[in-house]
Design an enzyme around this catalytic site. Structure first.
Site, short mmCIF file in Angstrom:
data_model
loop_
_atom_site.label_atom_id
_atom_site.label_comp_id
_atom_site.label_asym_id
_atom_site.label_seq_id
_atom_site.Cartn_x
_atom_site.Cartn_y
_atom_site.Cartn_z
N SER A 15 145.40 13.09 161.72
CA SER A 15 145.43 14.55 161.50
C SER A 15 146.51 15.18 162.36
CB SER A 15 144.06 15.16 161.82
OG SER A 15 143.75 14.94 163.19
N ASP A 36 144.11 5.54 165.25
CA ASP A 36 143.33 6.74 165.56
C ASP A 36 141.90 6.32 165.80
OD1 ASP A 36 144.19 9.97 164.74
OD2 ASP A 36 142.12 9.54 165.30
N VAL A 58 143.74 4.32 172.26
CA VAL A 58 145.05 4.06 172.85
C VAL A 58 144.97 3.68 174.33
CG1 VAL A 58 146.35 5.42 171.17
CG2 VAL A 58 145.54 6.51 173.30
N CYS A 80 151.64 10.15 168.96
CA CYS A 80 151.13 11.51 168.80
C CYS A 80 149.69 11.66 169.29
CB CYS A 80 151.18 11.93 167.32
SG CYS A 80 152.83 12.17 166.66
N SER A 142 154.99 18.41 174.66
CA SER A 142 154.64 19.78 174.31
C SER A 142 155.41 20.70 175.24
CB SER A 142 153.13 19.98 174.52
OG SER A 142 152.79 21.35 174.49
N TYR A 155 146.19 19.06 180.52
CA TYR A 155 147.06 18.86 179.35
C TYR A 155 148.52 18.95 179.77
CZ TYR A 155 148.96 19.42 174.65
OH TYR A 155 149.67 19.26 173.49
N LYS A 159 151.37 15.97 179.58
CA LYS A 159 152.59 16.11 178.78
C LYS A 159 153.83 16.11 179.66
CE LYS A 159 150.49 16.06 174.86
NZ LYS A 159 150.72 15.00 173.89
#
Length: 172
Positions: A15, A36, A58, A80, A142, A155, A159
């Site tokens: 997704s 996923d 992962v 991703c 990001s 987060y 990133k």
């Protein structure tokens, strides 16, 4: 890089950005393997694009190694997979963010990215080049790596770590 006819792996491909990436690669002729945890969405996406689904955490070395082998001789990896639940360092009641919640986000987003790319790179380095390349690894980060918002400390750190490791790894 010529995409048509190559095998590709997309982590987080069930997704979101990963799903859109899987669709784009398939539309350009790649055989896409989706890695996923969401089996329902991953299976649906793989069926829709003529790819394969592999239930993969992962952060699990054995699962990643096995899935890379099952994906065939992939020459393209797009990382991703990621999570980003908001979590302030101190909540409304003055309690600190539990370290386990911070670490879980960093573990999936940063450590998981490294886990997949290192195993993928080890496999493709032994392959014969196609033209001048053996393959390509794309890591997604990001703008939060540079400008994280309130509640995005974990987060943004994860990133930022992806941004920070990508160039040194590319130089290798």
């Amino acid at each position: 890089m010529q995409i048509d006819g190559l095998a590709a792996i997309v982590t987080g491909g069930a997704s979101g950005l990963g799903g859109a990436t899987a669709e784009m690669l398939a539309a350009k002729g790649a055989r896409v393997a989706i890695f996923d945890l969401n089996e329902e969405l991953g299976t649906q996406k793989a069926k829709a694009i003529g790819g394969s689904f592999h239930k993969v955490n992962v952060t699990d070395e054995d699962e990643v190694t096995k899935a890379i082998e099952e994906a065939g001789k992939a020459r393209i990896l797009v990382n991703c997979a990621g999570i980003g639940p908001p979590a302030k360092v101190i909540d409304r009641d003055g309690n600190p963010l539990p370290l386990a919640k911070f670490a879980a986000i960093v573990n999936v987003n940063l450590i998981g990215t490294f886990n997949v790319l290192s195993k993928f790179a080890a496999r493709i380095q032994a392959e014969d080049p196609v033209g001048e390349e053996r393959g390509v690894i794309i890591n997604t980060a990001s703008v939060a790596a540079y400008e994280g918002q309130i509640g995005q400390a974990a987060y943004a750190a994860s990133k930022g770590g992806i941004v920070g490791m990508t160039i040194p790894i590319a130089r290798e």
